[in-house]
Design a protein around this motif. Structure first.
Motif, PDB file in Angstrom:
ATOM      1  N   THR A 106       0.848  -1.191   0.000  1.00 47.15           N
ATOM      2  CA  THR A 106       0.000   0.000   0.000  1.00 47.15           C
ATOM      3  C   THR A 106       0.884   1.242   0.000  1.00 47.15           C
ATOM      4  OG1 THR A 106      -0.148  -0.012   2.411  1.00 47.15           O
ATOM      5  CG2 THR A 106      -1.902  -1.134   1.210  1.00 47.15           C
ATOM      6  N   PHE A 107       0.374   2.300  -0.593  1.00 51.36           N
ATOM      7  CA  PHE A 107       1.098   3.556  -0.740  1.00 51.36           C
ATOM      8  C   PHE A 107       0.268   4.688  -0.146  1.00 51.36           C
ATOM      9  CE2 PHE A 107       2.043   0.687  -4.165  1.00 51.36           C
ATOM     10  CZ  PHE A 107       3.424   0.679  -4.208  1.00 51.36           C
ATOM     11  N   ASN A 108       0.926   5.588   0.560  1.00 54.83           N
ATOM     12  CA  ASN A 108       0.238   6.731   1.160  1.00 54.83           C
ATOM     13  C   ASN A 108       1.078   7.987   0.982  1.00 54.83           C
ATOM     14  OD1 ASN A 108      -1.963   5.246   2.523  1.00 54.83           O
ATOM     15  ND2 ASN A 108      -0.274   4.342   3.660  1.00 54.83           N
ATOM     16  N   GLY A 109       0.410   9.096   0.704  1.00 53.72           N
ATOM     17  CA  GLY A 109       1.058  10.397   0.744  1.00 53.72           C
ATOM     18  C   GLY A 109       1.568  10.949  -0.565  1.00 53.72           C
ATOM     19  N   GLN A 110       1.562  10.175  -1.621  1.00 57.98           N
ATOM     20  CA  GLN A 110       2.112  10.698  -2.868  1.00 57.98           C
ATOM     21  C   GLN A 110       1.043  11.404  -3.693  1.00 57.98           C
ATOM     22  OE1 GLN A 110       1.330   7.484  -2.487  1.00 57.98           O
ATOM     23  NE2 GLN A 110       0.667   6.652  -4.423  1.00 57.98           N
ATOM     24  N   ARG A 111       1.452  12.497  -4.352  1.00 55.42           N
ATOM     25  CA  ARG A 111       0.577  13.213  -5.274  1.00 55.42           C
ATOM     26  C   ARG A 111       1.193  13.307  -6.661  1.00 55.42           C
ATOM     27  NH1 ARG A 111       0.133  18.668  -2.986  1.00 55.42           N
ATOM     28  NH2 ARG A 111      -0.327  19.106  -5.149  1.00 55.42           N
TER      29      ARG A 111
ATOM     30  N   SER B  57       2.140   5.297  -7.818  1.00 57.37           N
ATOM     31  CA  SER B  57       2.434   4.096  -7.035  1.00 57.37           C
ATOM     32  C   SER B  57       3.323   3.145  -7.811  1.00 57.37           C
ATOM     33  CB  SER B  57       1.138   3.383  -6.642  1.00 57.37           C
ATOM     34  OG  SER B  57       0.334   4.216  -5.861  1.00 57.37           O
TER      35      SER B  57
ATOM     36  N   ASN C 229       3.734  -1.428   3.827  1.00 57.67           N
ATOM     37  CA  ASN C 229       3.184  -0.079   3.705  1.00 57.67           C
ATOM     38  C   ASN C 229       4.320   0.880   3.381  1.00 57.67           C
ATOM     39  OD1 ASN C 229       0.535  -0.907   4.627  1.00 57.67           O
ATOM     40  ND2 ASN C 229       1.475  -1.069   6.640  1.00 57.67           N
TER      41      ASN C 229
ATOM     42  N   ASN D  72       5.003   4.810   3.071  1.00 53.88           N
ATOM     43  CA  ASN D  72       4.509   6.159   3.336  1.00 53.88           C
ATOM     44  C   ASN D  72       5.476   7.169   2.724  1.00 53.88           C
ATOM     45  OD1 ASN D  72       2.137   5.631   5.021  1.00 53.88           O
ATOM     46  ND2 ASN D  72       3.650   4.673   6.345  1.00 53.88           N
TER      47      ASN D  72
ATOM     48  N   GLU E 111       6.525  11.188   1.823  1.00 56.84           N
ATOM     49  CA  GLU E 111       6.410  12.629   2.043  1.00 56.84           C
ATOM     50  C   GLU E 111       7.046  13.285   0.828  1.00 56.84           C
ATOM     51  OE1 GLU E 111       7.995  16.216   4.950  1.00 56.84           O
ATOM     52  OE2 GLU E 111       8.661  14.169   5.317  1.00 56.84           O
TER      53      GLU E 111
END
Length: 176
Positions: free
Chosen positions: A24-29, A33, A80, A82, A84
């Protein structure tokens, strides 16, 4: 008992239960992924305990948009990631156009389709090699001026179009 421990160790290492089944990937814009997955080099069915998280984080952080990456394992079979990302607050005109973050870090060449930020101009290009300490100090001072523009009289930092520097006269703020 030694044989039993070896048997259990072998079963643990070869067990499909502790193999990567989900990432899972979180925080990227700005970074997909798929790109992060490729940079991390984490593979499906790789044993969860054999993933070198520090090495994978370092590889991910080589992408110019990524400031920090943190990888954690979720037992029995998930990873996971994460992210920034750098957040540009200003564009620096110095030989080319570069993004600056809120700490004054020059983190990547600016994209021509994403230039809706105040621009810092006027810093002599020669300062890159001849006076790098002055360059960094000037960037820091420009960011302080930018942050100080959060006053009701001006409106907000969104009103700032350009911060122009001149070595003899200092800074001038140009509003939209």
């Amino acid at each position: 008992t030694v044989i039993f421990v070896i048997f259990l160790g072998e079963r643990f290492v070869n067990s499909p239960i502790f193999r990567v089944q989900e990432v899972t990937f979180n925080g990227q814009r700005h970074v997909s992924s798929l790109v992060i997955r490729h940079l991390s080099d984490i593979r499906y069915n790789e044993h969860l305990l054999f993933i070198k998280t520090t090495e994978a984080e370092y590889k991910i952080q080589q992408h110019p948009w990524i400031k920090n990456a943190k990888i954690t394992r979720s037992f029995p079979s998930s990873v996971n990631i994460n992210i920034e990302e750098y957040q540009p607050v200003m564009v620096l005109a110095l030989e080319r156009l570069w993004y600056l973050d809120q700490e004054g870090e020059i983190f990547r060449k600016a994209d021509s389709n994403n230039l809706d930020f105040p621009i810092l101009t006027g810093i002599p290009n020669s300062w890159i090699s001849q006076h790098p300490e002055l360059l960094l100090k000037t960037i820091d001072e420009a960011l302080e001026i930018y942050k100080a523009c959060k006053v009701p009289l001006i409106g907000s930092v969104e009103s700032v179009s350009e911060i122009n520097f001149h070595p003899n006269t200092g800074f001038r703020v140009i509003l939209r």
